[in-house]
Design an enzyme around this catalytic site. Structure first.
Site, mmCIF file in Angstrom:
data_model
loop_
_atom_site.group_PDB
_atom_site.id
_atom_site.type_symbol
_atom_site.label_atom_id
_atom_site.label_comp_id
_atom_site.label_asym_id
_atom_site.label_seq_id
_atom_site.Cartn_x
_atom_site.Cartn_y
_atom_site.Cartn_z
ATOM 1 N N LYS A 1 -27.414 -4.256 -9.363
ATOM 2 C CA LYS A 1 -27.824 -2.908 -9.025
ATOM 3 C C LYS A 1 -27.044 -2.995 -7.613
ATOM 4 O O LYS A 1 -27.517 -3.528 -6.553
ATOM 5 C CB LYS A 1 -29.283 -3.162 -8.804
ATOM 6 C CG LYS A 1 -29.998 -1.899 -9.013
ATOM 7 C CD LYS A 1 -29.394 -0.545 -7.733
ATOM 8 C CE LYS A 1 -29.950 -0.811 -6.552
ATOM 9 N NZ LYS A 1 -29.348 -0.027 -5.503
ATOM 10 N N GLU B 1 -26.784 2.433 -3.632
ATOM 11 C CA GLU B 1 -26.248 3.686 -4.059
ATOM 12 C C GLU B 1 -25.533 4.417 -3.170
ATOM 13 O O GLU B 1 -24.981 5.730 -3.611
ATOM 14 C CB GLU B 1 -27.497 4.191 -4.309
ATOM 15 C CG GLU B 1 -28.473 4.648 -2.978
ATOM 16 C CD GLU B 1 -29.127 3.420 -2.561
ATOM 17 O OE1 GLU B 1 -28.715 2.247 -2.793
ATOM 18 O OE2 GLU B 1 -30.275 3.572 -1.976
ATOM 19 N N CYS C 1 -22.379 -8.242 8.126
ATOM 20 C CA CYS C 1 -23.606 -9.213 8.411
ATOM 21 C C CYS C 1 -23.121 -10.536 9.213
ATOM 22 O O CYS C 1 -23.929 -11.136 9.734
ATOM 23 C CB CYS C 1 -24.145 -9.702 7.050
ATOM 24 S SG CYS C 1 -22.788 -10.506 6.157
ATOM 25 N N GLU D 1 -31.420 -5.549 15.000
ATOM 26 C CA GLU D 1 -30.032 -5.346 14.345
ATOM 27 C C GLU D 1 -29.340 -4.074 14.062
ATOM 28 O O GLU D 1 -30.010 -3.189 13.428
ATOM 29 C CB GLU D 1 -30.255 -5.772 12.774
ATOM 30 C CG GLU D 1 -28.717 -6.071 12.193
ATOM 31 C CD GLU D 1 -28.706 -6.299 10.645
ATOM 32 O OE1 GLU D 1 -29.679 -5.840 10.003
ATOM 33 O OE2 GLU D 1 -27.723 -7.016 10.191
HETATM 34 P P1 NAD Z 1 -30.556 -2.409 2.435
HETATM 35 O O1 NAD Z 1 -31.658 -3.717 2.469
HETATM 36 O O2 NAD Z 1 -30.922 -1.043 2.806
HETATM 37 O O3 NAD Z 1 -30.111 -2.285 0.955
HETATM 38 C C1 NAD Z 1 -29.469 -3.375 0.135
HETATM 39 C C2 NAD Z 1 -30.279 -3.024 -1.086
HETATM 40 O O4 NAD Z 1 -31.430 -3.234 -1.643
HETATM 41 C C3 NAD Z 1 -29.569 -1.716 -1.696
HETATM 42 O O5 NAD Z 1 -28.982 -2.266 -3.076
HETATM 43 C C4 NAD Z 1 -30.709 -0.810 -2.032
HETATM 44 O O6 NAD Z 1 -30.585 0.112 -2.884
HETATM 45 C C5 NAD Z 1 -31.998 -1.672 -2.351
HETATM 46 N N1 NAD Z 1 -33.124 -1.269 -1.295
HETATM 47 C C6 NAD Z 1 -33.142 -0.570 -0.192
HETATM 48 N N2 NAD Z 1 -34.411 -0.383 0.166
HETATM 49 C C7 NAD Z 1 -35.159 -0.956 -0.740
HETATM 50 C C8 NAD Z 1 -36.589 -1.051 -1.006
HETATM 51 N N3 NAD Z 1 -37.410 -0.503 -0.126
HETATM 52 N N4 NAD Z 1 -37.135 -1.434 -2.137
HETATM 53 C C9 NAD Z 1 -36.214 -1.951 -2.930
HETATM 54 N N5 NAD Z 1 -34.756 -2.215 -2.828
HETATM 55 C C10 NAD Z 1 -34.370 -1.371 -1.747
HETATM 56 O O7 NAD Z 1 -29.248 -2.991 3.193
HETATM 57 P P2 NAD Z 1 -27.945 -2.059 3.330
HETATM 58 O O8 NAD Z 1 -28.215 -0.938 4.438
HETATM 59 O O9 NAD Z 1 -27.480 -1.591 1.963
HETATM 60 O O10 NAD Z 1 -26.942 -3.188 3.811
HETATM 61 C C11 NAD Z 1 -27.007 -3.502 5.331
HETATM 62 C C12 NAD Z 1 -27.852 -4.964 5.436
HETATM 63 O O11 NAD Z 1 -27.362 -5.866 4.769
HETATM 64 C C13 NAD Z 1 -27.745 -5.193 6.912
HETATM 65 O O12 NAD Z 1 -29.005 -5.687 7.394
HETATM 66 C C14 NAD Z 1 -26.632 -6.448 6.882
HETATM 67 O O13 NAD Z 1 -27.160 -7.449 7.780
HETATM 68 C C15 NAD Z 1 -27.189 -6.959 5.670
HETATM 69 N N6 NAD Z 1 -26.286 -7.798 4.953
HETATM 70 C C16 NAD Z 1 -26.586 -9.088 4.695
HETATM 71 C C17 NAD Z 1 -25.522 -10.103 4.391
HETATM 72 C C18 NAD Z 1 -25.792 -11.414 4.434
HETATM 73 O O14 NAD Z 1 -24.997 -12.327 3.791
HETATM 74 N N7 NAD Z 1 -26.876 -12.059 4.859
HETATM 75 C C19 NAD Z 1 -24.318 -9.522 3.657
HETATM 76 C C20 NAD Z 1 -24.343 -8.401 3.519
HETATM 77 C C21 NAD Z 1 -25.164 -7.501 4.250
#
Ligand code: NAD
Length: 505
Positions: free
Chosen positions: A176, A179, A284, A385
């Site tokens: 998944k 989006e 990240c 962050e």
């Molecule tokens: P996000 O947490 O908003 O979304 C990640 C995934 O979760 C997406 O597929 C999204 O559709 C889903 N999602 C979002 N909200 C949700 C909810 N309430 N319930 C269930 N699913 C949900 O993250 P983002 O904005 O897409 O990505 C950026 C974030 O990811 C930053 O915080 C970054 O630091 C982190 N990140 C971490 C790493 C790591 O290796 N630690 C790597 C890349 C990105």
């Protein structure tokens, strides 16, 4: 007008055919124009993908390692031929410049290469003669259907951190993706099919919380790998574990780049610019806090200012651009709001990215590099962050202060030190509270044969992603104790079996 891309699920080896109840818009962040529309999965579509993966599992796990490896080599070769195509897709929906997007694809490709060695990675152990006539050996077996939920910022690399190794281990996979930039995973699904993996081994469902919640509750999903923000990572970890699933959930970060006064200041400043503003800070492992130790702050700020003056901000498909736009308008505005928040808290906005020239279009989600000096740990700009091109400078007196700052900030993804003092570097490596450490390396993302993961609020779970931890995560261990001689003699006593008793018989 340009034809709008229609992006849909990939289930059982082909695109899903159906009428989506809900869809999301996909934008080109460099122009602000809508470029596509993505179907959002309902519970039924997730169930269809899981059912396809479940059907494929029994035969896929029985496919010989030689055949699995052949398919992985084909995938490796196909992706290597299409790095630039995939980079263009990533750049168009994410906004990052194409060289950077090609870099992310290359890092994903490395994980396929690691997975090509699955014959070696799945080897068990064997002990002959643990007791008289008794041998013991170990097996690592697949879990079943596993799912990956991935963020917007690495739409190719993060899925590639997960599925090649998961399927190499004999699992089947449901992805998944974010989006916001869903097309990269569609492209990957087509390559997986072309590489000869059977239908159902790799599936993609697009969507939002509805799809994620179904993944978390589906009884046929054995494990979940998640990468995203910390609040969602915590939720995924708790909900998946409560439903009996194995889970690794990687969260957000606040990475510190520590500079000691003995470092080469020009190199350190350039490293801070590259690690702070590359991919518009939407990494990240981006450096978001520059810790200037022992009075080297002024030199660093000056060095950064000089480099930023010639930093080209522009669309990802312009080869001159070094930094692209942010992912959405809301995110750009949220990131930019930290400049006022920081100023209000008494910090000094040295470079205001809202004034940086860019050669992008009016409607694009632009923000130039931003530098905030005089930041202290109590400030919101330090704690949150921000996930954009905003670098905070914290000035401290000693390496002890720097280590304490990192220990107490709540995250623990990456941390780097720039120094020419081997002793200080050794101490930093040993004592710093972070999962990935750089010594004169600003973005210490481990190569594919190590594993990637942070500490504290940057990881919920026990095992890091890809590398040896990835193999452990996607397999279960089994220990087999066997005897083929003197079978009857050893079952006369009711005592607990042990080697010494067996030897005395
Ligand atoms: P996000 O947490 O908003 O979304 C990640 C995934 O979760 C997406 O597929 C999204 O559709 C889903 N999602 C979002 N909200 C949700 C909810 N309430 N319930 C269930 N699913 C949900 O993250 P983002 O904005 O897409 O990505 C950026 C974030 O990811 C930053 O915080 C970054 O630091 C982190 N990140 C971490 C790493 C790591 O290796 N630690 C790597 C890349 C990105």
């Amino acid at each position: 007008m340009r034809r709008m891309d229609q992006i849909t699920h990939w289930i059982d080896g082909k695109p899903w055919v159906g009428d989506a109840e809900r869809r999301g818009k996909v934008f080109n962040p460099a122009t602000g124009e809508q470029s596509g529309e993505v179907d959002f999965a309902t519970v039924d579509e997730v169930d269809a993908a899981v059912a396809a993966a479940r059907r494929a599992f029994d035969s896929w796990r029985a496919v010989s390692l030689a055949k699995r490896t052949n398919a992985l080599f084909s995938l490796r070769s196909l992706l290597a031929d299409h790095v630039d195509d995939l980079a263009r897709i990533v750049s168009a929906e994410h906004g990052k410049v194409q060289a950077d997007a090609a870099g992310e694809v290359a890092r994903g490709l490395e994980v396929i290469e690691f997975a090509c060695g699955i014959t070696q990675l799945l080897k068990g152990e064997f002990t002959e003669g643990a007791s008289t006539g008794v041998n013991v050996h170990s097996l690592r077996q697949p879990l079943g259907v596993v799912a990956g939920i991935t963020p917007f910022n690495f739409p190719a690399m993060v899925p590639l951190w997960m599925f090649p190794l998961a399927i190499a281990c004999g699992n089947t996979f449901v992805l998944k993706p974010s989006e916001k930039d869903p097309s990269a995973s569609q492209f990957l699904a087509e390559l997986v099919a072309e590489a000869g993996f059977p239908n159902g081994v790799f599936n993609v469902v697009h969507g939002d919380k509805v799809a994620v919640d179904r993944i978390l509750s589906h009884p046929d999903i054995a494990a979940v790998s998640f990468v995203g923000s910390t609040p969602v990572a915590r939720h995924i970890y708790e909900a998946a574990a409560q439903n009996g699933k194995r889970v690794q959930a990687l969260g957000g970060a606040k990475n510190h780049l520590v500079v000691l006064p003995d470092a080469d200041m020009t190199e350190a400043a350039e490293a801070a610019v590259s690690a702070g503003f590359g991919s518009a800070g939407e990494r990240c492992m981006a450096a978001s806090v520059l810790v200037a130790v022992g009075g080297c702050g002024d030199q660093l700020v000056e060095g950064i200012r000089r480099r930023v003056d010639r930093l080209a901000v522009g669309p990802g498909d312009d080869p001159e651009s070094e930094m692209g736009p942010l992912i959405t308008l809301e995110h750009r505005d949220r990131v930019a709001s930290y400049l006022d928040i920081g100023a209000g808290e008494g910090a000094n906005v040295v470079i205001d990215g809202r004034q940086h020239p860019n050669n992008g279009e009016e409607g694009g989600y632009w923000l130039g590099p931003c530098l905030i000096d005089g930041v202290s740990p109590g400030m919101q700009v330090y704690r949150d962050e921000i996930f954009g091109p905003v670098l905070s400078v914290v000035r401290v007196d000693s390496l002890d202060d720097a280590l304490e700052l990192i220990r107490t900030n709540g995250y623990g993804n990456g941390a780097a030190i720039f120094t020419s003092d081997g002793g200080a570097a050794q101490r930093f490596e040993s004592e710093v509270e972070a999962g990935m450490v750089g010594i004169n390396v600003a973005i210490p993302v481990p190569v594919s044969y190590y594993s990637f993961g942070g500490w504290q609020g940057s990881l919920f779970g026990d095992l890091h992603v890809y590398g040896p931890d990835g193999v452990r995560f996607y397999t279960r261990g089994k220990a087999v104790t066997s005897r083929w001689s003197h079978i009857g003699e050893h079952h006369k006593s009711l005592a607990f079996p042990n080697a010494a008793a067996s030897e005395n018989r």
